[in-house]
Design a protein around this motif. Sequence first.
Motif, short mmCIF file in Angstrom:
data_model
loop_
_atom_site.label_atom_id
_atom_site.label_comp_id
_atom_site.label_asym_id
_atom_site.label_seq_id
_atom_site.Cartn_x
_atom_site.Cartn_y
_atom_site.Cartn_z
N VAL A 20 64.48 114.96 98.51
CA VAL A 20 65.17 113.68 98.33
C VAL A 20 65.31 113.04 99.71
CG1 VAL A 20 67.27 112.51 97.58
CG2 VAL A 20 66.41 114.49 96.28
N ASP A 21 64.83 111.81 99.84
CA ASP A 21 64.95 111.08 101.10
C ASP A 21 66.05 110.03 100.98
OD1 ASP A 21 62.87 112.53 102.10
OD2 ASP A 21 61.39 110.92 102.00
N VAL A 22 66.91 109.96 101.97
CA VAL A 22 67.93 108.92 102.05
C VAL A 22 67.48 107.94 103.12
CG1 VAL A 22 70.38 108.41 102.38
CG2 VAL A 22 69.68 110.61 101.38
N CYS A 23 67.03 106.76 102.71
CA CYS A 23 66.43 105.77 103.61
C CYS A 23 67.42 104.64 103.87
CB CYS A 23 65.15 105.19 103.00
SG CYS A 23 63.97 106.41 102.41
N TYR A 24 67.33 104.06 105.05
CA TYR A 24 68.26 102.99 105.44
C TYR A 24 67.48 101.75 105.88
CZ TYR A 24 71.34 100.11 108.29
OH TYR A 24 72.01 99.05 108.81
N GLU A 25 67.98 100.57 105.47
CA GLU A 25 67.51 99.27 105.96
C GLU A 25 68.71 98.36 106.17
OE1 GLU A 25 63.65 97.91 103.69
OE2 GLU A 25 64.93 99.07 102.33
N GLU A 36 63.11 104.56 108.38
CA GLU A 36 64.28 105.34 108.81
C GLU A 36 64.85 106.09 107.61
OE1 GLU A 36 68.67 104.76 110.89
OE2 GLU A 36 67.19 103.16 111.02
N HIS A 37 64.86 107.43 107.70
CA HIS A 37 65.35 108.21 106.58
C HIS A 37 65.77 109.60 107.03
CE1 HIS A 37 61.32 109.89 106.96
NE2 HIS A 37 61.71 110.90 106.22
N ARG A 38 66.53 110.26 106.17
CA ARG A 38 66.88 111.66 106.35
C ARG A 38 66.45 112.41 105.09
NH1 ARG A 38 72.83 111.63 109.36
NH2 ARG A 38 72.12 110.57 111.26
N ALA A 39 65.77 113.53 105.28
CA ALA A 39 65.24 114.30 104.17
C ALA A 39 66.23 115.39 103.75
CB ALA A 39 63.90 114.93 104.56
N LEU A 40 66.42 115.50 102.44
CA LEU A 40 67.26 116.55 101.86
C LEU A 40 66.35 117.49 101.05
CD1 LEU A 40 70.19 114.34 100.48
CD2 LEU A 40 69.97 115.38 102.75
N ARG A 41 66.63 118.78 101.15
CA ARG A 41 65.79 119.77 100.47
C ARG A 41 66.62 120.61 99.52
NH1 ARG A 41 63.16 121.88 106.04
NH2 ARG A 41 65.38 121.95 106.47
#
Length: 313
Positions: free
Chosen positions: A217-222, A244-249
């Motif tokens: 799951v990627d949490v992306c920001y704009e 720009e994102h943070r990956a969740l596993r």
Amino acid sequence: MRLAETPIARRSFLQSAVPCLALAVGSVRQAQIIERGKFGDDDLPLARAQLLDLVNSERSLAGATRLELDDLACKVANQHALDMVKGNFLSHWGSDGLNPYQRYSLAGGNDAIQENVSEANNIPSVTPKGVNAELRDRHTTMHGETPPNDGHRRTILAPQNTHVGFGIALDGHNLRLTELYLARYLEVNPVARQAARKATVVLTGRLLNPKHSLYEVDVCYEPLPTPPDAASLRAARSYSWPDEHRALRPKAPNGSIYPDGSTGDFDWGKDGKFRVPAKLYKGAPGIYTILFWIKTMPTGTAFIAAQVCIRCE
């Protein structure tokens, strides 16, 4: 035990979802003919049914599955088509600055999407028969593209898509068509589309097919969008997921770790149910797009199967 990781091509899902297609049918029209029975809202169901039949015929010949018509996708696509024809532009962005996946998700949709947009100006007939002929021509032109400039065609035939919505808008003799293709593989429980900065939003739901696993799951920001100027709305521009994102596993089994030493971030079970706490990690206002990647076990290729946008003021 260390868990292996497979790299994800973040752009692969949207490579075919970027184009716009314009056609000026006639730059100068001769004496205008008075026509009877102008195309209107009552003609939309038949126009959509004909486009759906056309799409499914093309997909059948390509060995792809049939699509179903989706009400929300039709509504969102129609609003965008109307926005474009009233503003005399052709773009994946709306006059409010929202892009396709933001438009669809903030309207309540959770599916992964791809969008085609097309136009025809100065069409000779605005009767239902004339408009339907123009719509078929617009779609057939997109489907008839050849590589490497075949983005519309790849969107139409994308094997992961399951549903579609058609937006059709007419203003005078100018026509806009929006095709919104959906990939529906997850059921996401209702979640508020607005949250406080740095909040943690918990997304729950289930995978619809037991053959799939929730891979990442990627949490992306704009930043928050701003209304574009007329020039940018009329310029050909592609769209893609945010960089720009943070990956969740998924949490690793007991006694296992990932190569970086972590143990994972979210739960999902063999019954397909998941619980994902997504931290909205920036202090600035913006839109977060939460992307769900799934794959068929054990050797399938991961693809985006759902997306949820959360707005932070």
